[in-house]
Scaffold this motif. Structure first.
Motif, PDB file in Angstrom:
ATOM      1  N   GLU A 106       0.826  -1.207   0.000  1.00 56.07           N
ATOM      2  CA  GLU A 106       0.000   0.000   0.000  1.00 56.07           C
ATOM      3  C   GLU A 106       0.862   1.261   0.000  1.00 56.07           C
ATOM      4  O   GLU A 106       0.583   2.219  -0.732  1.00 56.07           O
ATOM      5  CB  GLU A 106      -0.929  -0.003   1.218  1.00 56.07           C
ATOM      6  N   LEU A 109       2.346   1.798  -3.448  1.00 55.18           N
ATOM      7  CA  LEU A 109       1.345   2.316  -4.381  1.00 55.18           C
ATOM      8  C   LEU A 109       1.071   3.788  -4.117  1.00 55.18           C
ATOM      9  O   LEU A 109       0.887   4.577  -5.057  1.00 55.18           O
ATOM     10  CB  LEU A 109       0.054   1.502  -4.260  1.00 55.18           C
ATOM     11  N   THR A 110       1.051   4.159  -2.854  1.00 50.38           N
ATOM     12  CA  THR A 110       0.820   5.562  -2.496  1.00 50.38           C
ATOM     13  C   THR A 110       1.913   6.459  -3.060  1.00 50.38           C
ATOM     14  O   THR A 110       1.648   7.612  -3.439  1.00 50.38           O
ATOM     15  CB  THR A 110       0.766   5.712  -0.962  1.00 50.38           C
ATOM     16  N   MET A 161      -3.451  -7.015  -2.497  1.00 51.01           N
ATOM     17  CA  MET A 161      -3.477  -5.613  -2.094  1.00 51.01           C
ATOM     18  C   MET A 161      -3.381  -4.705  -3.321  1.00 51.01           C
ATOM     19  O   MET A 161      -4.143  -3.730  -3.458  1.00 51.01           O
ATOM     20  CB  MET A 161      -2.313  -5.340  -1.134  1.00 51.01           C
ATOM     21  N   ALA A 162      -2.467  -5.017  -4.232  1.00 50.52           N
ATOM     22  CA  ALA A 162      -2.303  -4.197  -5.432  1.00 50.52           C
ATOM     23  C   ALA A 162      -3.549  -4.280  -6.321  1.00 50.52           C
ATOM     24  O   ALA A 162      -3.977  -3.273  -6.905  1.00 50.52           O
ATOM     25  CB  ALA A 162      -1.067  -4.654  -6.208  1.00 50.52           C
ATOM     26  N   TRP A 165      -6.331  -2.233  -4.859  1.00 55.32           N
ATOM     27  CA  TRP A 165      -6.016  -0.809  -5.048  1.00 55.32           C
ATOM     28  C   TRP A 165      -6.388  -0.373  -6.457  1.00 55.32           C
ATOM     29  O   TRP A 165      -6.997   0.690  -6.650  1.00 55.32           O
ATOM     30  CB  TRP A 165      -4.523  -0.591  -4.774  1.00 55.32           C
ATOM     31  N   ARG A 166      -6.031  -1.183  -7.452  1.00 54.17           N
ATOM     32  CA  ARG A 166      -6.356  -0.847  -8.841  1.00 54.17           C
ATOM     33  C   ARG A 166      -7.855  -0.806  -9.071  1.00 54.17           C
ATOM     34  O   ARG A 166      -8.348  -0.060  -9.933  1.00 54.17           O
ATOM     35  CB  ARG A 166      -5.698  -1.859  -9.787  1.00 54.17           C
ATOM     36  N   HIS A 169     -10.406  -0.032  -4.307  1.00 52.20           N
ATOM     37  CA  HIS A 169     -10.764  -0.432  -2.942  1.00 52.20           C
ATOM     38  C   HIS A 169      -9.577  -0.242  -1.997  1.00 52.20           C
ATOM     39  O   HIS A 169      -9.031  -1.192  -1.445  1.00 52.20           O
ATOM     40  CB  HIS A 169     -11.229  -1.889  -2.909  1.00 52.20           C
ATOM     41  N   ALA A 170      -9.166   0.992  -1.839  1.00 56.16           N
ATOM     42  CA  ALA A 170      -8.073   1.296  -0.920  1.00 56.16           C
ATOM     43  C   ALA A 170      -8.645   1.445   0.493  1.00 56.16           C
ATOM     44  O   ALA A 170      -9.851   1.458   0.703  1.00 56.16           O
ATOM     45  CB  ALA A 170      -7.361   2.572  -1.353  1.00 56.16           C
ATOM     46  N   ALA A 174      -9.137  -3.096   2.589  1.00 63.92           N
ATOM     47  CA  ALA A 174      -8.300  -3.791   1.610  1.00 63.92           C
ATOM     48  C   ALA A 174      -7.031  -4.324   2.270  1.00 63.92           C
ATOM     49  O   ALA A 174      -6.602  -5.453   2.001  1.00 63.92           O
ATOM     50  CB  ALA A 174      -7.940  -2.849   0.464  1.00 63.92           C
ATOM     51  N   THR A 175      -6.425  -3.511   3.133  1.00 59.88           N
ATOM     52  CA  THR A 175      -5.218  -3.938   3.840  1.00 59.88           C
ATOM     53  C   THR A 175      -5.502  -5.171   4.690  1.00 59.88           C
ATOM     54  O   THR A 175      -4.727  -6.144   4.697  1.00 59.88           O
ATOM     55  CB  THR A 175      -4.690  -2.801   4.725  1.00 59.88           C
TER      56      THR A 175
END
Length: 205
Positions: A106, A109-110, A161-162, A165-166, A169-170, A174-175
């Motif tokens: 995460e 990605l941030t 997780m990735a 995110w795409r 669903h952050a 999701a984490t």
């Protein structure tokens, strides 16, 4: 302190216990134990943050320094009891693995990394400390013979997780989902002795 920070410190504590126990097994003194505990607990996160070119989180909070030292003190005085508790410690270790791979992905990605690179960095966050521990202890890193599926759960957790995110669903849901997946797979691997395959034609031991 929020829930995420508390879980993060819990994961650091459990990883530090495993590092300190390795120090006892290698007959290191208390300084060596503290170094292994700290590297195991913080090494993956430090590597992640250095790759992201940001100040490592381990240098932002006093807790990140004190928790590995606390784990070292506990193992120093009560290592027989800690050794007997290792099955329970491994459960928390699996939880830390899941949490660290998800959080590491995460964060990557941030900072704008591609999903593939974020997954790789999430795995680095989860297993990097263990690699440093093994190298410092003078043995082949267990990652290189993933015989009880340690890196694989981290890889799948990071990939989920990735993917989430795409899909937009952050957030903590999701984490948590990615962490639970990695944790569950790691627990099943320990319970049923799942192993990564060897090269074709190489006999299993």
């Amino acid at each position: 302190m929020n829930v995420t920070s508390l879980l993060d410190l819990t994961g650091i504590f459990v990883f530090a216990l495993s590092g300190a126990v390795m120090g006892v097994r290698k007959r290191l003194d208390v300084v060596g134990m503290a170094v292994l505990a700290s590297m195991t607990a913080l090494g993956g996160g430090i590597l992640r943050d250095l790759i992201l070119n940001v100040r490592p989180a381990a240098f932002e909070s006093l807790g990140y320094v004190l928790v590995p030292l606390l784990a070292t003190v506990i193992v120093f005085f009560w290592h027989p009891q800690v050794e007997r508790s290792m099955p329970a410690v491994l459960v928390f270790d699996a939880a830390g693995l899941g949490l660290f791979c998800a959080v590491g992905t995460e964060k990557a990605l941030t900072f704008g990394l591609s999903p593939l690179h974020a997954v790789l960095l999430g795995v680095t966050t989860a297993v990097g400390g263990g690699i440093l521990r093994d190298v410092l202890a003078g043995q082949i890193p267990s990652l290189l013979y993933d015989r009880q599926l340690y890196a694989v759960p981290a890889l799948l957790g990071s990939a989920v997780m990735a993917s989430l995110w795409r899909l937009g669903h952050a957030g903590w849901q999701a984490t948590l989902a990615a962490a639970v997946l990695a944790f569950t797979l790691r627990m099943f691997a320990m319970r049923y002795s799942w192993r990564a395959p060897l090269a074709r034609g190489v006999p299993d031991d």
